[in-house]
Design a protein around this motif. Structure first.
Motif, PDB file in Angstrom:
ATOM      1  N   GLU A  68       0.845  -1.255   0.125  1.00  0.00           N
ATOM      2  CA  GLU A  68       0.086  -0.026  -0.101  1.00  0.00           C
ATOM      3  C   GLU A  68       0.886   1.195  -0.014  1.00  0.00           C
ATOM      4  N   ILE A  69       1.078   1.961  -1.088  1.00  0.00           N
ATOM      5  CA  ILE A  69       1.860   2.974  -1.302  1.00  0.00           C
ATOM      6  C   ILE A  69       1.189   4.334  -0.659  1.00  0.00           C
ATOM      7  N   ILE A  70       1.740   4.882   0.219  1.00  0.00           N
ATOM      8  CA  ILE A  70       0.989   6.222   1.034  1.00  0.00           C
ATOM      9  C   ILE A  70       1.951   7.383   0.544  1.00  0.00           C
ATOM     10  N   ASP A  71       1.078   8.384   0.049  1.00  0.00           N
ATOM     11  CA  ASP A  71       1.865   9.645  -0.230  1.00  0.00           C
ATOM     12  C   ASP A  71       1.294  10.547   0.720  1.00  0.00           C
ATOM     13  N   VAL A  72       2.381  11.043   1.732  1.00  0.00           N
ATOM     14  CA  VAL A  72       1.782  11.804   3.038  1.00  0.00           C
ATOM     15  C   VAL A  72       1.672  13.291   2.470  1.00  0.00           C
ATOM     16  N   THR A  73       2.361  13.422   1.333  1.00  0.00           N
ATOM     17  CA  THR A  73       2.148  15.016   1.015  1.00  0.00           C
ATOM     18  C   THR A  73       0.714  15.298   0.511  1.00  0.00           C
ATOM     19  N   THR A  74       0.013  14.584   0.388  1.00  0.00           N
ATOM     20  CA  THR A  74      -1.386  14.588   0.068  1.00  0.00           C
ATOM     21  C   THR A  74      -2.375  14.512   1.293  1.00  0.00           C
ATOM     22  N   TYR A 152       4.808  16.807   6.777  1.00  0.00           N
ATOM     23  CA  TYR A 152       4.587  15.602   6.030  1.00  0.00           C
ATOM     24  C   TYR A 152       4.936  16.125   4.431  1.00  0.00           C
ATOM     25  N   ILE A 153       6.313  15.764   4.189  1.00  0.00           N
ATOM     26  CA  ILE A 153       7.182  16.080   2.805  1.00  0.00           C
ATOM     27  C   ILE A 153       7.403  15.131   2.418  1.00  0.00           C
TER      28      ILE A 153
END
Length: 153
Positions: A68-74, A152-153
């Motif tokens: 599960e790929i998480i993009d914390v910037t969103t 969250y970068i």
């Protein structure tokens, strides 16, 4: 896993498939041309290398397929520590400041400031907010850490 971790694995997979695999196939062909395979060390080394490469390719493909790929910037930043966040911590005893990004186990690299979500520090931080303090039992002893900043970068 983070998007950067997924990109890193995809890059490694591409390199294994397009560079390493053809190199080892050529090495096997060259060793075969030398004759008797029973006592041919080059052949056995190349076959062992091929086995490692194929195993790593299968491992990476499996990880990418199930991750599960998480993009914390969103995500909106409310100052809460979550997977993928970069956390600036202050050791309350020494006033030393450190910064860690909480990442998946495959991405962890303490030299780059990336700690596994399964590590004692990350487990203690998840769910906490800026200004909170946590006690973490480490091999070096008990640490009291204050969460100074969450990004969250």
């Amino acid at each position: 896993m983070t998007t950067a971790g997924a990109k890193s694995l995809e890059h490694e997979l591409q390199e294994l498939k397009t560079i390493k695999r053809p190199q080892v196939i050529d090495a096997i062909a060259e060793a075969r041309a030398h004759g008797d395979l029973k006592e041919n060390a080059e052949y056995h080394a190349a076959k062992e290398s091929q086995s490692f490469i194929e195993g790593r390719i299968a491992e990476i493909e499996s990880k990418l397929a199930t991750a599960e790929i998480i993009d914390v910037t969103t995500k909106p930043n409310h100052g809460k520590v979550i997977f993928g966040a970069t956390v600036q911590l202050i050791n309350t005893k020494t006033d030393e400041t450190v910064s860690y990004q909480i990442v998946g186990e495959d991405e962890a690299n303490i030299k780059l400031g990336k700690i596994s979500v399964a590590s004692p520090i990350a487990r203690a931080l998840i769910g906490k907010e800026e200004g909170d303090t946590v006690d973490v039992q480490t091999p070096a002893g008990l640490l009291n850490l204050e969460i100074d900043k969450v990004e969250y970068i």
